[in-house]
Design a protein around this motif. Sequence first.
Motif, PDB file in Angstrom:
ATOM      1  N   LEU A  33      13.697  -4.080 110.900  1.00  0.00           N
ATOM      2  CA  LEU A  33      14.622  -4.992 111.574  1.00  0.00           C
ATOM      3  C   LEU A  33      15.217  -5.984 110.569  1.00  0.00           C
ATOM      4  O   LEU A  33      16.417  -6.268 110.606  1.00  0.00           O
ATOM      5  CB  LEU A  33      13.915  -5.722 112.714  1.00  0.00           C
ATOM      6  N   LEU A  34      14.394  -6.497 109.674  1.00  0.00           N
ATOM      7  CA  LEU A  34      14.907  -7.421 108.656  1.00  0.00           C
ATOM      8  C   LEU A  34      15.926  -6.735 107.754  1.00  0.00           C
ATOM      9  O   LEU A  34      17.004  -7.278 107.500  1.00  0.00           O
ATOM     10  CB  LEU A  34      13.760  -7.987 107.816  1.00  0.00           C
ATOM     11  N   LEU A  35      15.606  -5.550 107.266  1.00  0.00           N
ATOM     12  CA  LEU A  35      16.534  -4.844 106.376  1.00  0.00           C
ATOM     13  C   LEU A  35      17.841  -4.522 107.088  1.00  0.00           C
ATOM     14  O   LEU A  35      18.922  -4.628 106.497  1.00  0.00           O
ATOM     15  CB  LEU A  35      15.877  -3.584 105.821  1.00  0.00           C
ATOM     16  N   ALA A  36      17.761  -4.160 108.362  1.00  0.00           N
ATOM     17  CA  ALA A  36      18.978  -3.883 109.131  1.00  0.00           C
ATOM     18  C   ALA A  36      19.808  -5.154 109.281  1.00  0.00           C
ATOM     19  O   ALA A  36      21.040  -5.122 109.169  1.00  0.00           O
ATOM     20  CB  ALA A  36      18.607  -3.313 110.498  1.00  0.00           C
ATOM     21  N   LEU A  37      19.144  -6.264 109.508  1.00  0.00           N
ATOM     22  CA  LEU A  37      19.857  -7.536 109.635  1.00  0.00           C
ATOM     23  C   LEU A  37      20.519  -7.928 108.316  1.00  0.00           C
ATOM     24  O   LEU A  37      21.657  -8.415 108.304  1.00  0.00           O
ATOM     25  CB  LEU A  37      18.885  -8.625 110.091  1.00  0.00           C
ATOM     26  N   LEU A  38      19.846  -7.684 107.210  1.00  0.00           N
ATOM     27  CA  LEU A  38      20.435  -7.979 105.898  1.00  0.00           C
ATOM     28  C   LEU A  38      21.712  -7.181 105.658  1.00  0.00           C
ATOM     29  O   LEU A  38      22.630  -7.658 104.993  1.00  0.00           O
ATOM     30  CB  LEU A  38      19.436  -7.659 104.781  1.00  0.00           C
ATOM     31  N   ASP A  39      21.766  -5.977 106.193  1.00  0.00           N
ATOM     32  CA  ASP A  39      22.903  -5.084 105.963  1.00  0.00           C
ATOM     33  C   ASP A  39      24.081  -5.320 106.901  1.00  0.00           C
ATOM     34  O   ASP A  39      25.167  -4.822 106.661  1.00  0.00           O
ATOM     35  CB  ASP A  39      22.467  -3.620 106.115  1.00  0.00           C
ATOM     36  N   ASP A  40      23.872  -6.047 107.993  1.00  0.00           N
ATOM     37  CA  ASP A  40      24.896  -6.180 109.027  1.00  0.00           C
ATOM     38  C   ASP A  40      25.806  -7.361 108.732  1.00  0.00           C
ATOM     39  O   ASP A  40      25.503  -8.496 109.083  1.00  0.00           O
ATOM     40  CB  ASP A  40      24.248  -6.329 110.399  1.00  0.00           C
ATOM     41  N   GLY A  41      26.925  -7.097 108.105  1.00  0.00           N
ATOM     42  CA  GLY A  41      27.844  -8.157 107.712  1.00  0.00           C
ATOM     43  C   GLY A  41      28.489  -8.913 108.852  1.00  0.00           C
ATOM     44  O   GLY A  41      28.951 -10.031 108.669  1.00  0.00           O
ATOM     45  N   GLY A  42      28.513  -8.352 110.056  1.00  0.00           N
ATOM     46  CA  GLY A  42      29.184  -9.024 111.162  1.00  0.00           C
ATOM     47  C   GLY A  42      28.276  -9.856 112.033  1.00  0.00           C
ATOM     48  O   GLY A  42      28.739 -10.549 112.932  1.00  0.00           O
ATOM     49  N   ALA A  43      26.992  -9.845 111.787  1.00  0.00           N
ATOM     50  CA  ALA A  43      26.050 -10.537 112.655  1.00  0.00           C
ATOM     51  C   ALA A  43      25.873 -11.992 112.237  1.00  0.00           C
ATOM     52  O   ALA A  43      25.869 -12.319 111.051  1.00  0.00           O
ATOM     53  CB  ALA A  43      24.703  -9.816 112.636  1.00  0.00           C
ATOM     54  N   ARG A  44      25.699 -12.879 113.216  1.00  0.00           N
ATOM     55  CA  ARG A  44      25.492 -14.309 112.932  1.00  0.00           C
ATOM     56  C   ARG A  44      24.188 -14.528 112.172  1.00  0.00           C
ATOM     57  O   ARG A  44      24.101 -15.421 111.330  1.00  0.00           O
ATOM     58  CB  ARG A  44      25.495 -15.103 114.233  1.00  0.00           C
ATOM     59  N   GLY A  45      23.168 -13.734 112.483  1.00  0.00           N
ATOM     60  CA  GLY A  45      21.905 -13.845 111.754  1.00  0.00           C
ATOM     61  C   GLY A  45      22.093 -13.524 110.284  1.00  0.00           C
ATOM     62  O   GLY A  45      21.514 -14.172 109.411  1.00  0.00           O
ATOM     63  N   THR A  46      22.904 -12.529 110.011  1.00  0.00           N
ATOM     64  CA  THR A  46      23.192 -12.158 108.625  1.00  0.00           C
ATOM     65  C   THR A  46      23.961 -13.267 107.927  1.00  0.00           C
ATOM     66  O   THR A  46      23.708 -13.568 106.756  1.00  0.00           O
ATOM     67  CB  THR A  46      23.980 -10.836 108.568  1.00  0.00           C
ATOM     68  N   ALA A  47      24.876 -13.899 108.648  1.00  0.00           N
ATOM     69  CA  ALA A  47      25.630 -15.013 108.073  1.00  0.00           C
ATOM     70  C   ALA A  47      24.685 -16.153 107.678  1.00  0.00           C
ATOM     71  O   ALA A  47      24.862 -16.779 106.629  1.00  0.00           O
ATOM     72  CB  ALA A  47      26.683 -15.509 109.061  1.00  0.00           C
ATOM     73  N   ALA A  48      23.668 -16.395 108.485  1.00  0.00           N
ATOM     74  CA  ALA A  48      22.680 -17.432 108.153  1.00  0.00           C
ATOM     75  C   ALA A  48      21.908 -17.042 106.893  1.00  0.00           C
ATOM     76  O   ALA A  48      21.670 -17.879 106.015  1.00  0.00           O
ATOM     77  CB  ALA A  48      21.727 -17.652 109.325  1.00  0.00           C
ATOM     78  N   LEU A  49      21.525 -15.774 106.796  1.00  0.00           N
ATOM     79  CA  LEU A  49      20.820 -15.309 105.597  1.00  0.00           C
ATOM     80  C   LEU A  49      21.711 -15.416 104.364  1.00  0.00           C
ATOM     81  O   LEU A  49      21.251 -15.769 103.284  1.00  0.00           O
ATOM     82  CB  LEU A  49      20.337 -13.869 105.790  1.00  0.00           C
TER      83      LEU A  49
END
Length: 192
Positions: A33-49
Amino acid sequence: MFERFTKDARRVVQAAVGQAERAGDSTVREDHLLLALLDDGGARGTAALTALGVTGRRASIERALADAQRRGGLSLSDTEALAGLGIDVAEVVQRVEEVHGEGALAGCGKPGRPWPFGVGSAHRPFTPGSKQLLARTLRIAVGRGDKTIDSEHLLLALAGQPGVVSDVLAEHGATTAEITRVLAPVSGKATG
């Protein structure tokens, strides 16, 4: 609960299934789940990372997660606690791998009930820890007064659930407090 997931959150969860498939893992774990979030450029969680400088350190995160898998899923704090008892985890890992091969302690999850997040999920069930994490996202969203579950809720759950993933995030500067600080201006309300 799943009807509350936004398209972004569903996309991250589906990508986590893909992460598990590409890695040849039998289950979907929190690290997927973390790696998927790191890869998702459109997600707000990714923007925070990204704002915390974490997305640019993906290779370091992958190494830290792989090291933890090699230790049988023990976090660095678990390893330190065992060292305090006189148990050298590195030595235990080395001896097990001498007998059973590299990665012998990494293990695989047992097949379980599939989750409704895409075709591949029937072949890659979620681990109990991943299921707890997804349930935690609902509690976080409700606690924030949000009607939907989005990727930032996934990120807050990942950072707040004790274990390897939260330790790795903290090592890379993404503690719950830092994530909350970065998300606050975006959402306009306190997070937790």
